[in-house]
Write a protein that holds these residues in place. Structure first.
Motif, short mmCIF file in Angstrom:
data_model
loop_
_atom_site.label_atom_id
_atom_site.label_comp_id
_atom_site.label_asym_id
_atom_site.label_seq_id
_atom_site.Cartn_x
_atom_site.Cartn_y
_atom_site.Cartn_z
N UNK A 1 -5.73 -1.45 -10.89
CA UNK A 1 -6.66 -0.62 -11.64
C UNK A 1 -6.07 0.66 -12.17
N UNK A 2 -4.79 0.78 -12.17
CA UNK A 2 -4.17 2.04 -12.57
C UNK A 2 -3.10 1.79 -13.61
N UNK A 3 -1.91 2.09 -13.25
CA UNK A 3 -0.78 2.04 -14.16
C UNK A 3 0.42 1.43 -13.45
N UNK A 4 1.46 1.24 -14.20
CA UNK A 4 2.74 0.82 -13.62
C UNK A 4 3.55 2.08 -13.36
N UNK A 5 4.11 2.18 -12.18
CA UNK A 5 4.96 3.31 -11.85
C UNK A 5 5.95 2.85 -10.80
N UNK B 1 0.93 8.38 -7.78
CA UNK B 1 -0.19 7.48 -7.48
C UNK B 1 -0.78 7.98 -6.16
N UNK B 2 -2.07 7.87 -5.97
CA UNK B 2 -2.72 8.34 -4.74
C UNK B 2 -2.31 7.49 -3.55
N UNK B 3 -2.06 8.15 -2.42
CA UNK B 3 -1.76 7.44 -1.18
C UNK B 3 -2.92 6.49 -0.88
N UNK C 1 0.87 -1.17 0.00
CA UNK C 1 0.00 0.00 0.00
C UNK C 1 0.91 1.22 0.00
N UNK C 2 0.64 2.16 -0.89
CA UNK C 2 1.43 3.38 -0.96
C UNK C 2 1.06 4.31 0.18
N UNK C 3 2.09 4.78 0.89
CA UNK C 3 1.89 5.76 1.95
C UNK C 3 2.18 7.16 1.44
N UNK C 4 3.28 7.31 0.68
CA UNK C 4 3.61 8.61 0.09
C UNK C 4 4.56 8.40 -1.08
N UNK D 1 6.03 2.87 1.54
CA UNK D 1 4.97 1.88 1.37
C UNK D 1 4.90 1.02 2.62
N UNK D 2 3.82 0.25 2.71
CA UNK D 2 3.71 -0.78 3.75
C UNK D 2 3.22 -2.06 3.10
#
Length: 76
Positions: A50-54, A24-26, A14-17, A63-64
């Protein structure tokens, strides 16, 4: 000294920042595709749900890990 990054291909995160001009949105969940350790940072290739590769640059991106079991992913 190398930063510690315990991620590996297949991990769910999960992206934190993210320090990116078009981030990508947190809170977004993704799957690690590959990990490329550098001398003082780590590049992490991620397929975001559901988005993109980054790719991430750790640090500064944060991330966590998340549990990849199906019951934990419902409602995400």
């Amino acid at each position: 000294m190398k930063p510690k990054c315990n991620l590996k291909a297949g991990d769910r995160i999960r992206l934190l920042s993210m320090d990116d001009p078009d981030p990508i949105s947190a809170g977004t969940i993704g799957t690690v595709v590959a990990v490329y350790p550098q001398s003082d940072w780590t590049q992490v290739d991620v397929d975001w749900d559901g988005r993109r590769s980054l790719m991430l640059s750790i640090p500064p991106d944060q991330v966590q890990s998340v549990d990849a079991s199906p019951q934990n992913q419902s409602g995400e």
